[in-house]
Design a protein around this motif. Structure first.
Motif, PDB file in Angstrom:
ATOM      1  N   ALA A  21       0.824  -1.213   0.000  1.00 27.84           N
ATOM      2  CA  ALA A  21       0.000   0.000   0.000  1.00 27.84           C
ATOM      3  C   ALA A  21       0.857   1.262   0.000  1.00 27.84           C
ATOM      4  O   ALA A  21       0.473   2.278  -0.574  1.00 27.84           O
ATOM      5  N   MET A  24       3.208   1.022  -3.827  1.00 29.40           N
ATOM      6  CA  MET A  24       2.570   0.876  -5.133  1.00 29.40           C
ATOM      7  C   MET A  24       2.149   2.203  -5.773  1.00 29.40           C
ATOM      8  O   MET A  24       2.408   2.397  -6.964  1.00 29.40           O
ATOM      9  N   PRO A  25       1.515   3.132  -5.075  1.00 26.90           N
ATOM     10  CA  PRO A  25       1.122   4.382  -5.744  1.00 26.90           C
ATOM     11  C   PRO A  25       2.299   5.162  -6.348  1.00 26.90           C
ATOM     12  O   PRO A  25       2.227   5.573  -7.510  1.00 26.90           O
ATOM     13  N   PRO A  26       3.417   5.353  -5.621  1.00 26.91           N
ATOM     14  CA  PRO A  26       4.547   6.040  -6.263  1.00 26.91           C
ATOM     15  C   PRO A  26       5.122   5.250  -7.435  1.00 26.91           C
ATOM     16  O   PRO A  26       5.518   5.832  -8.445  1.00 26.91           O
ATOM     17  N   ILE A  28       3.473   3.238  -9.462  1.00 29.26           N
ATOM     18  CA  ILE A  28       2.556   3.395 -10.588  1.00 29.26           C
ATOM     19  C   ILE A  28       2.738   4.767 -11.232  1.00 29.26           C
ATOM     20  O   ILE A  28       2.741   4.898 -12.463  1.00 29.26           O
ATOM     21  N   MET A  29       2.933   5.812 -10.416  1.00 26.39           N
ATOM     22  CA  MET A  29       3.146   7.149 -10.949  1.00 26.39           C
ATOM     23  C   MET A  29       4.437   7.206 -11.779  1.00 26.39           C
ATOM     24  O   MET A  29       4.457   7.786 -12.861  1.00 26.39           O
ATOM     25  N   ARG A  32       3.905   5.485 -15.157  1.00 28.12           N
ATOM     26  CA  ARG A  32       3.128   6.316 -16.087  1.00 28.12           C
ATOM     27  C   ARG A  32       3.971   7.434 -16.676  1.00 28.12           C
ATOM     28  O   ARG A  32       3.876   7.756 -17.857  1.00 28.12           O
TER      29      ARG A  32
END
Length: 62
Positions: A21, A24-26, A28-29, A32
């Motif tokens: 948790a 993963m968000p950084p 994924i950024m 992209r």
């Protein structure tokens, strides 16, 4: 299984879920942004010039 073993398994799974948790968000950024950078570099590498010498770019569809 005894309660202590179950508690250890839950703690390990919870720890991994927290790590996922958080990271993963950084991640994924970054993926992209690298993908977008790749699209821009590809457009620059594949540019053409019209009859007057002006560059024309073809960007891939998003």
């Amino acid at each position: 299984m005894d309660p202590e073993t179950i508690a250890i398994i839950i703690a390990i799974v919870g720890g991994w879920a927290t790590i996922i948790a958080v990271f993963m968000p950084p991640l994924i950024m970054i993926i992209r942004r690298v993908d977008r950078l790749t699209q821009v570099v590809t457009a620059l590498a594949n540019h053409r010039h019209d009859e007057e010498g002006a560059p024309t770019f073809t960007l891939p569809a998003d």
